[in-house]
Design a protein around this motif. Structure first.
Motif, PDB file in Angstrom:
ATOM      1  N   THR A 113     -40.332 -24.936  -2.471  1.00 52.81           N
ATOM      2  CA  THR A 113     -40.182 -25.338  -3.871  1.00 52.81           C
ATOM      3  C   THR A 113     -41.050 -24.473  -4.784  1.00 52.81           C
ATOM      4  O   THR A 113     -41.965 -23.776  -4.326  1.00 52.81           O
ATOM      5  CB  THR A 113     -40.617 -26.810  -4.079  1.00 52.81           C
ATOM      6  OG1 THR A 113     -41.979 -26.968  -3.655  1.00 52.81           O
ATOM      7  CG2 THR A 113     -39.725 -27.777  -3.316  1.00 52.81           C
ATOM      8  N   ILE A 114     -40.739 -24.547  -6.071  1.00 53.85           N
ATOM      9  CA  ILE A 114     -41.602 -23.990  -7.102  1.00 53.85           C
ATOM     10  C   ILE A 114     -41.753 -25.043  -8.193  1.00 53.85           C
ATOM     11  O   ILE A 114     -40.853 -25.841  -8.426  1.00 53.85           O
ATOM     12  CB  ILE A 114     -41.048 -22.687  -7.720  1.00 53.85           C
ATOM     13  CG1 ILE A 114     -39.678 -22.942  -8.364  1.00 53.85           C
ATOM     14  CG2 ILE A 114     -40.953 -21.589  -6.677  1.00 53.85           C
ATOM     15  CD1 ILE A 114     -39.316 -21.941  -9.431  1.00 53.85           C
ATOM     16  N   ALA A 115     -42.922 -25.021  -8.849  1.00 56.60           N
ATOM     17  CA  ALA A 115     -43.152 -25.973  -9.932  1.00 56.60           C
ATOM     18  C   ALA A 115     -43.623 -25.239 -11.164  1.00 56.60           C
ATOM     19  O   ALA A 115     -44.501 -24.382 -11.085  1.00 56.60           O
ATOM     20  CB  ALA A 115     -44.206 -26.993  -9.524  1.00 56.60           C
ATOM     21  N   GLY A 116     -43.018 -25.584 -12.304  1.00 51.41           N
ATOM     22  CA  GLY A 116     -43.552 -25.121 -13.583  1.00 51.41           C
ATOM     23  C   GLY A 116     -43.473 -23.629 -13.789  1.00 51.41           C
ATOM     24  O   GLY A 116     -43.253 -22.850 -12.869  1.00 51.41           O
ATOM     25  N   THR A 131     -37.339 -36.591 -13.567  1.00 50.61           N
ATOM     26  CA  THR A 131     -38.044 -35.447 -14.145  1.00 50.61           C
ATOM     27  C   THR A 131     -39.428 -35.263 -13.530  1.00 50.61           C
ATOM     28  O   THR A 131     -39.974 -34.160 -13.536  1.00 50.61           O
ATOM     29  CB  THR A 131     -38.203 -35.606 -15.672  1.00 50.61           C
ATOM     30  OG1 THR A 131     -38.721 -36.911 -15.940  1.00 50.61           O
ATOM     31  CG2 THR A 131     -36.888 -35.408 -16.386  1.00 50.61           C
ATOM     32  N   GLN A 132     -40.019 -36.342 -12.989  1.00 52.79           N
ATOM     33  CA  GLN A 132     -41.308 -36.209 -12.311  1.00 52.79           C
ATOM     34  C   GLN A 132     -41.142 -35.635 -10.908  1.00 52.79           C
ATOM     35  O   GLN A 132     -42.043 -34.994 -10.381  1.00 52.79           O
ATOM     36  CB  GLN A 132     -42.003 -37.576 -12.204  1.00 52.79           C
ATOM     37  CG  GLN A 132     -42.446 -38.152 -13.534  1.00 52.79           C
ATOM     38  CD  GLN A 132     -42.875 -39.603 -13.389  1.00 52.79           C
ATOM     39  OE1 GLN A 132     -42.048 -40.506 -13.371  1.00 52.79           O
ATOM     40  NE2 GLN A 132     -44.174 -39.816 -13.267  1.00 52.79           N
ATOM     41  N   PHE A 133     -39.976 -35.879 -10.336  1.00 58.04           N
ATOM     42  CA  PHE A 133     -39.700 -35.447  -8.966  1.00 58.04           C
ATOM     43  C   PHE A 133     -39.201 -34.004  -8.950  1.00 58.04           C
ATOM     44  O   PHE A 133     -39.565 -33.194  -8.115  1.00 58.04           O
ATOM     45  CB  PHE A 133     -38.660 -36.374  -8.353  1.00 58.04           C
ATOM     46  CG  PHE A 133     -38.355 -36.121  -6.908  1.00 58.04           C
ATOM     47  CD1 PHE A 133     -39.327 -36.290  -5.939  1.00 58.04           C
ATOM     48  CD2 PHE A 133     -37.080 -35.725  -6.509  1.00 58.04           C
ATOM     49  CE1 PHE A 133     -39.051 -36.064  -4.596  1.00 58.04           C
ATOM     50  CE2 PHE A 133     -36.791 -35.508  -5.172  1.00 58.04           C
ATOM     51  CZ  PHE A 133     -37.779 -35.672  -4.216  1.00 58.04           C
ATOM     52  N   THR A 134     -38.359 -33.699  -9.891  1.00 56.11           N
ATOM     53  CA  THR A 134     -37.747 -32.366  -9.961  1.00 56.11           C
ATOM     54  C   THR A 134     -37.631 -31.995 -11.446  1.00 56.11           C
ATOM     55  O   THR A 134     -38.132 -32.690 -12.310  1.00 56.11           O
ATOM     56  CB  THR A 134     -36.390 -32.362  -9.232  1.00 56.11           C
ATOM     57  OG1 THR A 134     -35.897 -31.029  -9.162  1.00 56.11           O
ATOM     58  CG2 THR A 134     -35.355 -33.243  -9.877  1.00 56.11           C
ATOM     59  N   THR A 135     -37.030 -30.930 -11.757  1.00 56.23           N
ATOM     60  CA  THR A 135     -36.886 -30.393 -13.137  1.00 56.23           C
ATOM     61  C   THR A 135     -38.217 -30.280 -13.870  1.00 56.23           C
ATOM     62  O   THR A 135     -39.132 -29.648 -13.357  1.00 56.23           O
ATOM     63  CB  THR A 135     -35.846 -31.187 -13.963  1.00 56.23           C
ATOM     64  OG1 THR A 135     -36.240 -32.566 -14.046  1.00 56.23           O
ATOM     65  CG2 THR A 135     -34.482 -31.114 -13.339  1.00 56.23           C
ATOM     66  N   SER A 136     -38.399 -30.943 -15.016  1.00 52.78           N
ATOM     67  CA  SER A 136     -39.455 -30.559 -15.966  1.00 52.78           C
ATOM     68  C   SER A 136     -40.875 -30.536 -15.420  1.00 52.78           C
ATOM     69  O   SER A 136     -41.547 -29.519 -15.498  1.00 52.78           O
ATOM     70  CB  SER A 136     -39.390 -31.441 -17.212  1.00 52.78           C
ATOM     71  OG  SER A 136     -39.642 -32.785 -16.874  1.00 52.78           O
ATOM     72  N   THR A 137     -41.355 -31.646 -14.868  1.00 50.74           N
ATOM     73  CA  THR A 137     -42.740 -31.656 -14.371  1.00 50.74           C
ATOM     74  C   THR A 137     -42.796 -31.686 -12.849  1.00 50.74           C
ATOM     75  O   THR A 137     -43.870 -31.823 -12.271  1.00 50.74           O
ATOM     76  CB  THR A 137     -43.512 -32.878 -14.923  1.00 50.74           C
ATOM     77  OG1 THR A 137     -42.804 -34.068 -14.549  1.00 50.74           O
ATOM     78  CG2 THR A 137     -43.649 -32.812 -16.422  1.00 50.74           C
ATOM     79  N   GLY A 138     -41.658 -31.599 -12.203  1.00 53.75           N
ATOM     80  CA  GLY A 138     -41.616 -31.745 -10.753  1.00 53.75           C
ATOM     81  C   GLY A 138     -41.445 -30.445 -10.006  1.00 53.75           C
ATOM     82  O   GLY A 138     -42.109 -29.452 -10.290  1.00 53.75           O
ATOM     83  N   ARG A 139     -40.534 -30.441  -9.043  1.00 58.46           N
ATOM     84  CA  ARG A 139     -40.348 -29.308  -8.146  1.00 58.46           C
ATOM     85  C   ARG A 139     -38.880 -28.903  -8.129  1.00 58.46           C
ATOM     86  O   ARG A 139     -37.990 -29.751  -8.154  1.00 58.46           O
ATOM     87  CB  ARG A 139     -40.776 -29.683  -6.717  1.00 58.46           C
ATOM     88  CG  ARG A 139     -42.220 -30.180  -6.591  1.00 58.46           C
ATOM     89  CD  ARG A 139     -43.191 -29.046  -6.761  1.00 58.46           C
ATOM     90  NE  ARG A 139     -44.585 -29.426  -6.558  1.00 58.46           N
ATOM     91  CZ  ARG A 139     -45.414 -29.822  -7.515  1.00 58.46           C
ATOM     92  NH1 ARG A 139     -44.973 -29.945  -8.762  1.00 58.46           N
ATOM     93  NH2 ARG A 139     -46.676 -30.100  -7.247  1.00 58.46           N
ATOM     94  N   ARG A 140     -38.638 -27.601  -8.035  1.00 62.26           N
ATOM     95  CA  ARG A 140     -37.281 -27.080  -7.859  1.00 62.26           C
ATOM     96  C   ARG A 140     -37.260 -26.234  -6.588  1.00 62.26           C
ATOM     97  O   ARG A 140     -38.277 -25.642  -6.222  1.00 62.26           O
ATOM     98  CB  ARG A 140     -36.889 -26.168  -9.048  1.00 62.26           C
ATOM     99  CG  ARG A 140     -37.321 -26.669 -10.416  1.00 62.26           C
ATOM    100  CD  ARG A 140     -36.330 -27.584 -11.068  1.00 62.26           C
ATOM    101  NE  ARG A 140     -35.067 -26.989 -11.418  1.00 62.26           N
ATOM    102  CZ  ARG A 140     -34.801 -26.368 -12.579  1.00 62.26           C
ATOM    103  NH1 ARG A 140     -35.756 -26.184 -13.469  1.00 62.26           N
ATOM    104  NH2 ARG A 140     -33.589 -25.920 -12.838  1.00 62.26           N
ATOM    105  N   GLY A 191     -29.868 -21.811 -14.160  1.00 64.02           N
ATOM    106  CA  GLY A 191     -28.929 -22.078 -13.068  1.00 64.02           C
ATOM    107  C   GLY A 191     -29.556 -22.393 -11.729  1.00 64.02           C
ATOM    108  O   GLY A 191     -28.851 -22.475 -10.719  1.00 64.02           O
ATOM    109  N   ILE A 192     -30.903 -22.589 -11.687  1.00 60.54           N
ATOM    110  CA  ILE A 192     -31.471 -22.876 -10.369  1.00 60.54           C
ATOM    111  C   ILE A 192     -31.293 -24.354 -10.014  1.00 60.54           C
ATOM    112  O   ILE A 192     -31.190 -25.213 -10.881  1.00 60.54           O
ATOM    113  CB  ILE A 192     -32.948 -22.432 -10.226  1.00 60.54           C
ATOM    114  CG1 ILE A 192     -33.898 -23.312 -11.034  1.00 60.54           C
ATOM    115  CG2 ILE A 192     -33.139 -20.976 -10.579  1.00 60.54           C
ATOM    116  CD1 ILE A 192     -35.351 -23.059 -10.679  1.00 60.54           C
ATOM    117  N   ALA A 193     -31.229 -24.591  -8.725  1.00 61.20           N
ATOM    118  CA  ALA A 193     -30.918 -25.924  -8.213  1.00 61.20           C
ATOM    119  C   ALA A 193     -32.079 -26.893  -8.439  1.00 61.20           C
ATOM    120  O   ALA A 193     -33.181 -26.498  -8.832  1.00 61.20           O
ATOM    121  CB  ALA A 193     -30.590 -25.828  -6.723  1.00 61.20           C
ATOM    122  N   ASN A 194     -31.805 -28.154  -8.188  1.00 57.75           N
ATOM    123  CA  ASN A 194     -32.814 -29.214  -8.252  1.00 57.75           C
ATOM    124  C   ASN A 194     -32.962 -29.866  -6.884  1.00 57.75           C
ATOM    125  O   ASN A 194     -32.066 -29.756  -6.039  1.00 57.75           O
ATOM    126  CB  ASN A 194     -32.403 -30.288  -9.262  1.00 57.75           C
ATOM    127  CG  ASN A 194     -32.446 -29.778 -10.686  1.00 57.75           C
ATOM    128  OD1 ASN A 194     -33.405 -29.136 -11.087  1.00 57.75           O
ATOM    129  ND2 ASN A 194     -31.398 -30.052 -11.453  1.00 57.75           N
TER     130      ASN A 194
END
Length: 503
Positions: free
Chosen positions: A73-76, A272-281, A327-330
């Protein structure tokens, strides 16, 4: 702050046992049970909370840190992110204190079991204590073990740091002993409180010995000193004496309820805490490995954003101004982070990968390719079961296996083990340090001199409360391991330590 406050009442003994958990100060929660009036509790009174909170420690940090370091994963988009190897002391300190708290609780349960003459609870406590301590040693290197759970009555307020070799020798002996204690002819008291196996002692014993295999294989680079090959062969050839996982039914898996308090940590959190804005992709590494080979697990773990053309992961360790999130996944919260999404401490596929590697190394005889394929199949089948709305046909798995054929190399085994270890504690990071696989591209935006962290830094609090023993440990980091208390000094069992000539 990550430990969710449970809505049920903790036992008095457990409250005492967990006092000061956030301080990483042994003295505060390693109270000798002989000095307590409250230790009239039965060991069954501790197992429920120990399993729930202990699993949550792994679940949260699998998401928080392991995935970031090992390119799941990557975050932020900021420069100060874990996938750029910016890991502040509080992150390691929290892992240290929470794992030690659970290990201390397991040790309390062990002592209770001895006093109540209950060998099965003693065995379970040792299995769990070993799991927690193995992770602390793998994260930090030399750690307190021999004096870790001795309280003020034994005049140990500041435990010594044992070497990694000493710790691992002790942990292997602990698992050997626990295996001898398990008595499947006796029913486990309070079996309904056993959130992992509901009192099934055969499966507990299999978990113990599967964990034994994990620890032995961790020492593959130290085979000459530790006699790893012989012991793996002994376990492999004596399933009656050393039963291990034989199907996904044996997995050490927390099956959460859909109702509180026994829910997955992420169930109550926003997407959004788990993935996307503040989470992990998901990162490029895992997405590309899975997409290229037609891995059917990709859609169970990850989701494509609407309108996306194919699968795309985020670039790990890249400079923030160069990061492109288009376009990156969640992460797929519906399978990984719902109220009832399960979390496994160890699964059958890991045992099969260990046997495949042991055959590849010439330690045991058999068909490595068959174990390798069975391992992949077991992992896919497990996740197929997690994704309720999905059924993966055999032909899809067969086609996937045809795209990742076994070629006799360790790299092929570890590459697929890496994929299968997604969402399992810190295991993939440990495997990378042990083997150097998978071959990861380290981003130009990383810190730590562009070295993927080799260990975590000791918690500041431990430095302050156990200064003399800390100083001894740091001197050993300098003279023996050839480094400092940083994230670049190799741990003893790692490939890097062997390459450096560390004995």
């Amino acid at each position: 702050a990550t430990m969710k406050k449970l809505k049920h009442i903790l036992t008095a003994a457990l409250l005492l046992a967990t006092t000061g958990a956030c301080t990483a100060n042994f003295d505060e929660y390693n109270t000798n049970p002989n000095e307590m009036d409250l230790w009239k509790i039965a060991p069954a009174g501790m197992i429920q909370e120990l399993l729930y909170s202990g699993t949550e420690v792994f679940l949260y940090r699998t998401w928080q840190l392991n995935g970031e370091l090992i390119q799941y994963t990557i975050a932020g988009s900021g420069n100060n992110t874990y996938h750029r190897y910016v890991v502040e002391n509080s992150v390691g300190a929290s892992a240290w204190s929470n794992l030690y708290m659970q290990a201390a609780n397991a040790d309390h349960m062990r002592q209770l079991a001895i006093r109540k003459d209950d060998p099965n609870y003693e065995a379970i406590a040792i299995t769990l204590r070993t799991l927690f301590l193995q992770n602390i040693a793998d994260l930090f290197g030399d750690i307190p073990y021999s004096e870790a759970f001795k309280g003020p009555s034994e005049n140990v307020k500041q435990p010594v740091f044992d070497t990694q070799e000493q710790v691992y020798r002790a942990l292997l002996a602990d698992l050997e002993y626990a295996n001898s204690l398990y008595d499947t002819s006796v029913a486990l008291s309070g079996a309904t409180r056993d959130l992992l196996y509901k009192g099934n002692l055969t499966r507990w014993r299999k978990f113990n010995n599967s964990l034994y295999l994990r620890l032995l294989m961790r020492l593959s680079n130290r085979n000459a000193a530790m006699g790893v090959a012989e012991k793996v062969a002994e376990i492999f050839n004596n399933p009656d004496k050393y039963p291990v996982f034989t199907s996904n039914d044996d997995n050490a898996e927390m099956r959460y309820d859909e109702v509180e308090p026994f829910v997955n940590y992420w169930g109550t959190k926003l997407n959004t805490q788990f993935t996307t804005s503040t989470g992990r992709r998901p990162a490029e590494q895992i997405i590309n490995m899975m997409d290229k080979s037609g891995d059917p697990r990709i859609g169970i773990w990850f989701l494509q954003p609407s309108g996306a053309e194919g699968w795309k992961g985020g670039q790990s360790g890249i400079e923030s101004q160069d990061a492109d999130f288009t376009g990156i996944a969640n992460l797929n919260k519906s399978t990984l982070g719902e109220y009832d999404s399960p979390y496994a401490l160890m699964k059958y596929d890991e045992v099969l990968f260990i046997f495949a590697e042991a055959i590849q190394r010439g330690w045991i005889t058999g068909d490595a390719g068959a174990y390798y394929r069975d391992a992949i199949r077991a992992s896919v089948r497990y996740w197929d079961g997690v994704a309720k709305s999905l059924t993966i046909p055999d032909v899809v798995i067969d086609n996937f296996l045809a795209n990742v054929p076994y070629d006799g190399t360790l790299e092929t085994i570890i590459n697929q083990k890496y994929v299968a270890l997604f969402w399992v504690g810190y295991e993939a990071w440990a495997e990378y340090r042990r083997t150097g696989y998978p071959a990861l591209e380290i981003g130009s935006g990383t810190f730590n001199d562009h070295i993927l962290p080799t260990r975590l830094v000791y918690p500041t609090n431990t430095v302050e409360t156990n200064k003399n023993n800390y100083n001894v440990a740091v001197e050993r980091l300098r003279t023996y391991y050839g480094g400092a208390d940083d994230m670049k000094t190799p741990v003893w069992w790692s490939k890097a330590a062997v390459d450096k000539g560390i004995k």
